[in-house]
Design an enzyme around this catalytic site. Structure first.
Site, PDB file in Angstrom:
ATOM      1  CE  LYS A 210       3.579  16.935 -35.120  1.00 41.52           C
ATOM      2  NZ  LYS A 210       4.692  17.246 -35.975  1.00 41.52           N
ATOM      3  CB  CYS A 264       8.274  13.665 -33.720  1.00 42.55           C
ATOM      4  SG  CYS A 264       9.375  15.058 -33.918  1.00 42.55           S
TER       5      CYS A 264
END
Ligand code: SAJ
Length: 432
Positions: A210, A264
Site C-alpha cells: 500500500k 493519501c
C-alpha cells in the site's frame, strides 16, 4: 471460514462503503463510528460524506435491515478497522484512531474471530502495534487452531475517491495474514463481494504494498512537477513535451500541477520516511518537491499581476483533484489562503461544493460572482465545467484579462487572440 456477523469500525470514505457492501451481500453488519454526529446522521437517513452512488448503497443496506449503526462495537465473527491514519505536524504517523479502535474491540474478541486492519499504516503496524493491543483480551494472535487465539490480517483499501464503489468490488484485493490461516480467513471474508483477484501474502508485505503504491505515484508526480519548472525556464511547453515523451513505449510521465492533495498520497510516503529516514532521501525529496508547487502557482499569479496586495483574484476550483467535491489537503485551498494572506481580494468558486467554507477564504456560490470585478482568473482544478469555459464566454463575464492556468485546462483555445494574457504552468515564461 463462515461469517454471519461483522463489525466495521470507522464509517468514513472506506468503512461506510465496505460496511454497506457487506450488508447488501446478506451479512449482518454493525457499523461503528465514535463520532455521535456521524451515527445520528446515518441513522436518520443522511450522509456525512459524498461519493457517487453511496447514498443509494447505504439506503439499500439500511433498508435490508442488515446494517445497524452504533457508537460501540459488539461481538461478531470478524472486525474490520477502517479509521483514519493522519500525521502530526512533524510528519509522524498519528495512530491514535487505530489504537482506540483496537482497544474498543478487546472486550468483544472471542476465540476464532478475525480482525482486519484496512487503514494505511507504517510497516509492521499489524504485528507490532495491533497484535499486542488485541492480545490484552487474553487470546493470542495466531492461527486460530488453538481455542485461545484469534486471526489477524492487514488488507489495504486501494480505491480511488470518486470511483470507490466500483473499485471496491473490481480492484484486486491484497490480504496479508499474520499467518496462513489468517490470510485464508481474510480471503473468505472479502470473497463475499470482491470480483477482482484476491492476492494473499503476509501482513507486513501488504502494508508495504500500500505504501509503495502511493509513494510510487508521489515520486512520479514530483518528477513531472520538476519537469514543468525546467520547461518553463527553457521556454518550452511541458505538456507538449510530456505527450511526446509518453509515445516512448516504456515512458509514462504523470501530470504536473498545483501540488499533491488528498489525504493519501501526500501523507503515506511520510510513513516510510519516518520508519527509515536513513533509507529514504528520494521519497522525502519528492514530498518536498510536490509540497512547494502551491507556492510556484502563487508566484505565477504574482508575476502576472506585478503584486498581490489588494488585487482582485477569481479562484476557480478548490477541490483536491478534478471532478470531486473533496477539499481535504487541497493545494487549491492552500493557494487561495496564501493569496489572501498576501493581501489579495480572493473570490473562490468550487462548482462541486457551493457551500464550501474555508477559514479566511471568501467563497461564492456562482461563477459570475467570482468573475465579477476580477483582475485575474486562476484555474486551479481541471473540473470539467471549468475546463470547458470558452474565451468568448469569459470575455463577456469578467473584466479580467489576466489568466493563470495551473492544470493545463485552457490549452486548446485561443485565449491570446481573444485578448487574454494567459500564463500556463510549465510553459515557457510562466512558472519560473
Ligand atoms: N495528481 C497530479 N498529477 C497526476 C496525478 C495526480 O498532480 O498526474 C494529484 C491530484 O491532482 C491530487 C493528488 O495528486 O491532488 C492525488 O490524486 P490521485 O488521483 O493520484 O490519488 P488519490 O489520493 O485520489 O487516491 C490515491 C490512489 N492511489 C494510487 O493511485 C496509487 C488510490 O488508489 C488509493 O486508494 C488512495 O490514494 C488511498 O486511499 O490511498
Amino acid at each position: 471460514m463462515n461469517f454471519e456477523k461483522i463489525c466495521v469500525l470507522g464509517l468514513g470514505y472506506i468503512g461506510l462503503p465496505t460496511a454497506s457492501t457487506f450488508a447488501t451481500q446478506g451479512l449482518r453488519v454493525i457499523g461503528v463510528d465514535v463520532n455521535q454526529k456521524v451515527v445520528e446522521t446515518l441513522r436518520t437517513g443522511g450522509l456525512h460524506i459524498h461519493e457517487p452512488g453511496l447514498r443509494t448503497l447505504v439506503q439499500a443496506a439500511l433498508g435490508s435491515g442488515n446494517l445497524t449503526i452504533n457508537q460501540q462495537p459488539e461481538s461478531a465473527d470478524a472486525f474490520i478497522i477502517a479509521v483514519p491514519t493522519p500525521f502530526y505536524d512533524d510528519k509522524k504517523a498519528d495512530m491514535r484512531h487505530v489504537v482506540a479502535a483496537a482497544e474498543s474491540i478487546v472486550p468483544f474478541l472471542r476465540p476464532g474471530n478475525l480482525v482486519v486492519l484496512e487503514s494505511t499504516s507504517p510497516p509492521r503496524t499489524t504485528i507490532d502495534l495491533l497484535a499486542p493491543i488485541l492480545e490484552r483480551s487474553g487470546l493470542k494472535a495466531s492461527d486460530g487452531q488453538s481455542d485461545q487465539s484469534f486471526l489477524l490480517a492487514y488488507s489495504p483499501e486501494r480505491v480511488l475517491p470518486g470511483q470507490i464503489l466500483r473499485e471496491l468490488i473490481e480492484n484486486a484485493r491484497v490480504i496479508g495474514g499474520i499467518d496462513r490461516a489468517s490470510a485464508d480467513a481474510g480471503r473468505d471474508l472479502y470473497a463475499l463481494f470482491v470480483r477482482g483477484e484476491i492476492i494473499l501474502t503476509n501482513a507486513t508485505t501488504a502494508e508495504m504494498v500500500k505504501l509503495m503504491e502511493n509513494t510510487y505515484r508521489d515520486v512520479n508526480i514530483a518528477i513531472a512537477n520538476e519537469f514543468s519548472l525546467l520547461a518553463a525556464r527553457f521556454g518550452i511547453d511541458v505538456w507538449e513535451a510530456i505527450t511526446i515523451a509518453n509515445r516512448h513505449p516504456r515512458v509514462k510521465i504523470l501530470k504536473p500541477g498545483p501540488g499533491v492533495g488528498g489525504h493519501c498520497i501526500g501523507v503515506d510516503p511520510w510513513f516510510l520516511v519516518e520508519a527509515a529516514p536513513d533509507l529514504t532521501p528520494l521519497i522525502r525529496t519528492a514530498r518536498q518537491v510536490n509540497d512547494r508547487q502551491p507556492q510556484v502557482v502563487v508566484d505565477m499569479i504574482c508575476r502576472q499581476l506585478g503584486n498581490l496586495n489588494g488585487r482582485r483574484i477569481a479562484v476557480l476550483g478548490l477541490a483536491y483533484k478534478p471532478d470531486v467535491d473533496d477539499l481535504r489537503e487541497s493545494p487549491a485551498v492552500e493557494i487561495a489562503q496564501a493569496l489572501v494572506h498576501a493581501g489579495a481580494q480572493v473570490r473562490a468558486y468550487e462548482p462541486y461544493k457551493l457551500d464550501a467554507q474555508i477559514p479566511g477564504v471568501p467563497s461564492v456560490r456562482t461563477l459570475d460572482e467570482a468573475l465579477a470585478g476580477a483582475e485575474l482568473v486562476a484555474l486551479l482544478v481541471a473540473h470539467t465545467p471549468l475546463r470547458e469555459l470558452q474565451p468568448d464566454e469569459l470575455l463577456k463575464r469578467t473584466p479580467a484579462r489576466l489568466l493563470v492556468d495551473a492544470v493545463n485546462g485552457w490549452a486548446n483555445n485561443d485565449w491570446e487572440a481573444a485578448g487574454f494574457n494567459l500564463a500556463r504552468l510549465g510553459v515557457g515564461g510562466g512558472a519560473q
